[in-house]
Design a protein around this motif. Structure first.
Motif, mmCIF file in Angstrom:
data_model
loop_
_atom_site.group_PDB
_atom_site.id
_atom_site.type_symbol
_atom_site.label_atom_id
_atom_site.label_comp_id
_atom_site.label_asym_id
_atom_site.label_seq_id
_atom_site.Cartn_x
_atom_site.Cartn_y
_atom_site.Cartn_z
ATOM 1 N N SER A 145 -6.456 -0.850 -1.683
ATOM 2 C CA SER A 145 -5.136 -1.426 -1.421
ATOM 3 C C SER A 145 -4.051 -0.367 -1.317
ATOM 4 O O SER A 145 -2.985 -0.601 -0.762
ATOM 5 N N SER A 146 -4.309 0.825 -1.879
ATOM 6 C CA SER A 146 -3.362 1.935 -1.774
ATOM 7 C C SER A 146 -4.103 3.218 -2.114
ATOM 8 O O SER A 146 -5.303 3.204 -2.385
ATOM 9 N N ALA A 147 -3.360 4.328 -2.113
ATOM 10 C CA ALA A 147 -3.969 5.622 -2.440
ATOM 11 C C ALA A 147 -3.853 5.963 -3.920
ATOM 12 O O ALA A 147 -4.216 7.070 -4.326
ATOM 13 N N VAL B 196 -11.791 9.520 0.476
ATOM 14 C CA VAL B 196 -10.939 10.328 1.346
ATOM 15 C C VAL B 196 -9.632 9.576 1.596
ATOM 16 O O VAL B 196 -9.652 8.422 2.023
ATOM 17 N N THR B 197 -8.506 10.234 1.344
ATOM 18 C CA THR B 197 -7.200 9.601 1.559
ATOM 19 C C THR B 197 -6.362 10.368 2.581
ATOM 20 O O THR B 197 -5.165 10.162 2.669
ATOM 21 N N SER B 198 -6.993 11.235 3.353
ATOM 22 C CA SER B 198 -6.307 12.029 4.367
ATOM 23 C C SER B 198 -7.135 12.052 5.640
ATOM 24 O O SER B 198 -8.335 12.364 5.603
ATOM 25 N N GLY C 182 0.818 -1.205 0.000
ATOM 26 C CA GLY C 182 0.000 0.000 0.000
ATOM 27 C C GLY C 182 0.851 1.253 0.000
ATOM 28 O O GLY C 182 2.085 1.186 0.085
ATOM 29 N N GLU C 183 0.186 2.394 -0.078
ATOM 30 C CA GLU C 183 0.874 3.678 -0.108
ATOM 31 C C GLU C 183 0.457 4.493 1.113
ATOM 32 O O GLU C 183 -0.448 5.328 1.048
ATOM 33 N N HIS C 184 1.099 4.234 2.228
ATOM 34 C CA HIS C 184 0.794 4.951 3.457
ATOM 35 C C HIS C 184 1.993 4.830 4.409
ATOM 36 O O HIS C 184 2.952 4.096 4.133
ATOM 37 N N GLN D 9 -23.201 6.078 3.970
ATOM 38 C CA GLN D 9 -22.882 5.856 2.573
ATOM 39 C C GLN D 9 -21.464 5.265 2.467
ATOM 40 O O GLN D 9 -20.631 5.450 3.366
ATOM 41 N N PRO D 10 -21.146 4.561 1.373
ATOM 42 C CA PRO D 10 -19.793 4.011 1.229
ATOM 43 C C PRO D 10 -18.717 5.096 1.314
ATOM 44 O O PRO D 10 -18.791 6.121 0.631
ATOM 45 N N LEU D 11 -17.749 4.863 2.172
ATOM 46 C CA LEU D 11 -16.592 5.742 2.331
ATOM 47 C C LEU D 11 -15.362 4.961 1.893
ATOM 48 O O LEU D 11 -15.049 3.918 2.474
ATOM 49 N N ILE D 12 -14.674 5.439 0.874
ATOM 50 C CA ILE D 12 -13.499 4.752 0.341
ATOM 51 C C ILE D 12 -12.258 5.410 0.935
ATOM 52 O O ILE D 12 -12.022 6.610 0.744
ATOM 53 N N VAL D 13 -11.463 4.621 1.661
ATOM 54 C CA VAL D 13 -10.235 5.127 2.275
ATOM 55 C C VAL D 13 -9.055 4.310 1.764
ATOM 56 O O VAL D 13 -9.223 3.344 1.031
ATOM 57 N N SER D 14 -7.845 4.709 2.174
ATOM 58 C CA SER D 14 -6.653 4.125 1.547
ATOM 59 C C SER D 14 -5.674 3.483 2.518
ATOM 60 O O SER D 14 -4.580 3.106 2.110
ATOM 61 N N SER D 15 -6.037 3.350 3.800
ATOM 62 C CA SER D 15 -5.101 2.739 4.743
ATOM 63 C C SER D 15 -5.863 2.215 5.954
ATOM 64 O O SER D 15 -6.974 2.687 6.250
#
Length: 262
Positions: free
Chosen positions: A232-234, A187-189, A113-115, A207-213
């Motif tokens: 899986s990553s941002a 949201v990635t932050s 991933g990217e975090h 509602q669906p919230l898509i995050v990155s980590s």
């Protein structure tokens, strides 16, 4: 219910993400709640740049940090010090470092991933005791990197290069968030997520919230979001894949009148 996907990533990277999702059949809307503002270097920051050749590595947390870092370095170093290793949280940051400074960067493995958590698993960052490291970032953020590397014995200094300016969502976006009038929110932050929750009504929170980590997924639960989904990553490709897994783009309908108002 609208089929729009709300995006929070600012600037050029947000535009790239929007294009990627639109190519998959989604209709996107940028909330535009964050702007970056350069800051003057502190005395400590200037001293760190003058000592750049004495650092073992430079950790760069975002494309924005990479751009600001390149500008700052150009003022002090006509040519980069040799054997200076750069680290980047993700591929977009690494690409920006290569474009701006012509240097390669160590990044997490694609499966990690990217975090921050993934970058901390890089072998050379697990053995940093006694090493002098520079963390190029905004005035805040990425505290996990700072804390963990200090725990591992690194002498890490922070180079603050920009600040984040948060804005109130537009009246139309405020209505979307209040009534949950969207198909998914990306949201990635963590700071953006904490900023937006103020305007999210009960429907929006589910509602669906898509995050990155994993860190963001945990934070989402703490803030009351009931349907977080972790990409899986941002990267745009990873976010697109997760949204497609959650939403069938063929079922996403969008009112043209709303689009024209936004």
């Amino acid at each position: 219910m609208s089929g729009r996907v709300l995006l929070t990533r600012p600037g050029e990277r947000g535009e790239v993400l929007a294009r990627t999702l639109e190519e998959s059949g989604f209709v996107t809307a940028a909330l535009d709640v964050l702007r970056f503002e350069p800051v003057a270097l502190s005395d400590v920051g200037r001293a760190a740049l003058l000592d750049l050749d004495r650092f073992h590595g430079v950790i760069v947390v975002s494309p924005q940090a990479a751009t600001c870092l390149a500008e700052a370095i150009a003022s002090y170093w006509p040519q980069l010090p040799q054997r200076l290793r750069f680290y980047a949280v993700g591929e977009a940051t690494a690409e920006k470092l290569h474009t701006e400074l012509g240097v390669p960067a160590v990044i997490p493995s694609r499966t990690s991933g990217e975090h921050s958590e993934a970058l901390l698993e890089v072998a050379s960052l697990r053995a940093v005791a006694g090493k002098r490291m520079l963390l190029a970032r905004g005035e805040s953020g990425r505290e996990l990197l700072l804390e963990r590397l200090r725990e591992r014995g690194a002498n890490i200094e922070v180079l603050a290069l920009y600040r984040r300016r948060y804005r109130t969502p537009s009246p139309l976006a405020t209505e979307w968030l209040k009534h949950g009038d969207f198909a998914a929110l990306v949201v990635t932050s963590g700071e953006i997520l904490q900023h937006l929750v103020t305007w999210c009504g009960p429907v929006a929170l589910n509602q669906p919230l898509i995050v990155s980590s994993p860190r963001l997924a945990t934070l989402a639960g703490t803030l009351g979001f009931g349907s977080p989904h972790m990409a899986s990553s941002a990267s745009p490709a990873a976010l697109d894949a997760e949204i497609r897994a959650v939403l069938d783009p063929r079922s996403a309908t969008f009112d043209q009148g709303d689009h024209e108002k936004g």
